[in-house]
Design an enzyme around this catalytic site. Structure first.
Site, PDB file in Angstrom:
ATOM      1  N   ARG A  75      16.521   9.711  57.871  1.00  0.00           N
ATOM      2  CA  ARG A  75      16.879   9.995  56.482  1.00  0.00           C
ATOM      3  C   ARG A  75      15.603   9.937  55.630  1.00  0.00           C
ATOM      4  O   ARG A  75      14.913   8.918  55.626  1.00  0.00           O
ATOM      5  CB  ARG A  75      17.882   8.956  55.972  1.00  0.00           C
ATOM      6  N   HIS A 121      15.685  10.501  45.160  1.00  0.00           N
ATOM      7  CA  HIS A 121      15.415   9.068  45.342  1.00  0.00           C
ATOM      8  C   HIS A 121      14.451   8.646  44.230  1.00  0.00           C
ATOM      9  O   HIS A 121      13.337   8.202  44.479  1.00  0.00           O
ATOM     10  CB  HIS A 121      14.851   8.815  46.739  1.00  0.00           C
ATOM     11  N   GLU A 168      21.439   5.583  45.152  1.00  0.00           N
ATOM     12  CA  GLU A 168      21.657   4.427  44.278  1.00  0.00           C
ATOM     13  C   GLU A 168      21.565   4.719  42.780  1.00  0.00           C
ATOM     14  O   GLU A 168      20.620   4.275  42.111  1.00  0.00           O
ATOM     15  CB  GLU A 168      20.656   3.312  44.639  1.00  0.00           C
ATOM     16  N   ASN A 297      24.190   1.780  50.771  1.00  0.00           N
ATOM     17  CA  ASN A 297      22.994   0.960  50.981  1.00  0.00           C
ATOM     18  C   ASN A 297      23.391  -0.475  50.715  1.00  0.00           C
ATOM     19  O   ASN A 297      23.918  -0.781  49.642  1.00  0.00           O
ATOM     20  CB  ASN A 297      21.878   1.326  49.994  1.00  0.00           C
ATOM     21  N   TYR A 299      22.165  -4.723  51.456  1.00  0.00           N
ATOM     22  CA  TYR A 299      21.146  -5.623  51.982  1.00  0.00           C
ATOM     23  C   TYR A 299      21.620  -7.060  52.115  1.00  0.00           C
ATOM     24  O   TYR A 299      21.175  -7.785  52.984  1.00  0.00           O
ATOM     25  CB  TYR A 299      19.902  -5.581  51.078  1.00  0.00           C
ATOM     26  N   GLU A 363      21.135   2.732  54.211  1.00  0.00           N
ATOM     27  CA  GLU A 363      20.020   1.771  54.204  1.00  0.00           C
ATOM     28  C   GLU A 363      20.540   0.372  54.468  1.00  0.00           C
ATOM     29  O   GLU A 363      21.591  -0.013  53.936  1.00  0.00           O
ATOM     30  CB  GLU A 363      19.308   1.702  52.843  1.00  0.00           C
TER      31      GLU A 363
HETATM   32  C1  BGC Z   1      16.064   1.485  47.769  1.00  0.00           C
HETATM   33  C2  BGC Z   1      14.762   1.556  48.508  1.00  0.00           C
HETATM   34  C3  BGC Z   1      14.076   0.209  48.462  1.00  0.00           C
HETATM   35  C4  BGC Z   1      14.975  -0.804  49.141  1.00  0.00           C
HETATM   36  C5  BGC Z   1      14.404  -2.208  49.259  1.00  0.00           C
HETATM   37  C6  BGC Z   1      16.861   0.230  48.005  1.00  0.00           C
HETATM   38  O1  BGC Z   1      17.429  -0.173  46.823  1.00  0.00           O
HETATM   39  O2  BGC Z   1      16.834   2.631  47.959  1.00  0.00           O
HETATM   40  O3  BGC Z   1      13.993   2.575  47.948  1.00  0.00           O
HETATM   41  O4  BGC Z   1      12.801   0.227  49.005  1.00  0.00           O
HETATM   42  O5  BGC Z   1      16.173  -0.894  48.436  1.00  0.00           O
HETATM   43  O6  BGC Z   1      14.274  -2.816  48.010  1.00  0.00           O
END
Ligand code: BGC
Length: 460
Positions: A75, A121, A168, A297, A299, A363
């Site tokens: 991607r 992006h 995002e 996305n 985390y 992501e």
């Molecule tokens: C974004 C990326 C960023 C990653 C880590 C995401 O919010 O799409 O561009 O590098 O988080 O912070």
């Protein structure tokens, strides 16, 4: 089912401004990130993306790296101002920029790697911000965005079958127009809602275009990528449970509800009132149902309590500490990220139950501590990132095989250490270490985790 389906795709993700460099080479026009990153004190190390990982020149090496990592897909995003330097529908197309992405796409396919292409992006052409205020101007930005998308579908759609409109929009609108932390650096409590509304419209009219004029012959799919941290109530008190739901509404529902259900969340409407723009009936018909899949996305997970916090997040307080004082998981280099795989599984279940669309994880990744200062020999043994990917990949497997959530693909963030926006080069998310002085790429231990995992868990 005990395994992931045989057509499950996985790979790594990147974004144009974070890796390409060559900011003014090959006819590229400036973007709002070129401008913003040069304003003193906006970026922690005072850096910018002029060189980044030099991938505009080293792209063949990057494809070889992907190949060596055993991925099925990649991607990446297109830099709008590389293909239309001034950005607008009457502005010149830069054939050199067009050829760059065409070459990349062909090279990927030659290596058996499926391209997933993000149109936006965050690197809006500076020309459009100068001309009419960029994302703030509904009539102009929607037309120019759709025109840019048309160019991409026309030039690449014979080869590209997986399109993502925005990456995002929460970050575009909140970090760019409420907190001033990202380009173009505005602050306020009116603009973020207007910009968010316009990003939804630009997305929706682009999907309409694709479905009407390109999909019938090209046969691909198109959707949007939204971001969300799972929101875990601090305890089971009704106030904290409601706060966690409100956290999701303000982060995700504000985009996902219009796009998949045709209305803004009631909690958002109640708090924002008149500052939340309305869709006309005609717009709403275009917005509702305007994504073939759910691009996610994600985390981390946050522990949520009622009260305090910003209006933009629904007036909640978020953290990582449980009532007994313990933390959720391993702390990353950045304060906002701790490892917590169960939250990922819960989020996947929530999305499937709420929006009923197949899901692509576009992501997911981890920034291990001190990779900016430790020597490369140490950085490559990135035990915390290994732990993260193993945990999240297993949570994904459970969501699919035990809970029945249709996840179709997974992209780790990121292929390379790269330009981490306002953190500059101080935060590293790559499974590949990049020495920024020489551009030498060195695989970290984590670059082998996903390969091993997916070889084992995808149906033959
Ligand atoms: C974004 C990326 C960023 C990653 C880590 C995401 O919010 O799409 O561009 O590098 O988080 O912070």
């Amino acid at each position: 089912m005990v395994k992931l389906p045989s057509d499950f795709v996985w790979g790594y993700a990147t974004a144009s401004y974070q890796i390409e460099g060559s900011a003014s080479a090959g006819g590229r026009g400036p973007s709002i990130w070129d401008t913003f990153s040069k304003i003193p004190s906006k970026i922690r190390d005072g850096s910018n993306g002029d060189i980044a990982t030099d991938s505009y020149r080293l792209w063949k090496e990057d494809v070889a790296l992907l190949k060596s990592y055993g991925v099925r897909a990649y991607r990446f995003s297109i830099s709008w101002s590389r293909v239309i330097p001034l950005g607008g529908r009457n502005d010149l197309v830069n054939e050199e920029g067009i050829a760059f992405y065409r070459g990349l796409i062909e090279e990927l396919l030659k290596n058996g790697i499926t391209p997933f292409v993000t149109l936006y992006h965050w690197d809006l052409p500076q020309g459009l911000d100068d001309r009419y205020g960029g994302w703030l101007n509904k009539e102009e930005i929607v037309k120019d965005y759709v025109n840019y998308a048309r160019l991409c579908f026309t030039r690449y759609g014979d080869l590209v079958k997986n399109w993502i409109t925005h990456n995002e929009p929460w970050c575009i609108s909140v970090l760019g127009y409420q907190k001033g932390a990202f380009a173009p650096g505005h602050k306020g409590d009116v603009e973020p809602w207007i910009v968010a509304h316009h990003t939804i419209l630009a997305h929706a009219y682009t999907v309409k275009l694709y479905r009407e004029e390109f999909k019938p012959t090209q046969g691909g799919q198109i959707g949007i990528t939204l971001d969300c941290h799972w929101q875990l109530p601090y305890d089971d008190s009704p106030a904290n449970v409601a706060a966690a739901q409100r956290g999701i509404d303000f982060k995700l529902g504000r985009f996902a509800d219009p796009i998949y259900k045709g209305h803004y969340p009631a909690t958002v409407k109640a708090m924002i009132g008149d500052r939340l723009p309305e869709f006309t009936a005609e717009e709403l018909a275009v917005v509702k149902g305007s994504s073939d899949f759910f691009g996610l996305n994600t985390y981390t997970t946050q522990i949520v309590q009622e009260g305090g916090g910003d209006e933009i997040n629904g007036r909640i307080t978020v953290g990582f500490t449980r009532p007994d004082g313990s933390q959720l998981g391993t702390q990353a280099h950045v304060s906002w990220l701790q490892t917590y795989p169960p939250g990922f599984r819960l989020l996947l279940n929530y999305l499937w139950k709420t929006y009923e669309r197949p899901i692509y994880i576009t992501e997911n990744g981890f920034a291990a501590r001190n990779e900016d200062v430790l020597p490369v020999e140490q950085v490559i043994h990135d035990v915390d990132r290994v732990e993260y990917f193993e945990g999240y990949a297993n949570a994904l497997l459970q969501a699919v095989t035990e809970d029945g959530v249709p996840v179709k693909g997974y992209f780790g963030w990121s292929l390379l250490d790269n330009y981490e926006w306002a953190d500059g080069y101080l935060t590293r998310f790559g499974v590949t270490y990049v020495d920024y002085a020489t551009q030498k790429r060195t695989p970290k231990d984590s670059s082998r985790v996903l390969k091993r995992f997916f070889e084992k868990h995808i149906e033959a």
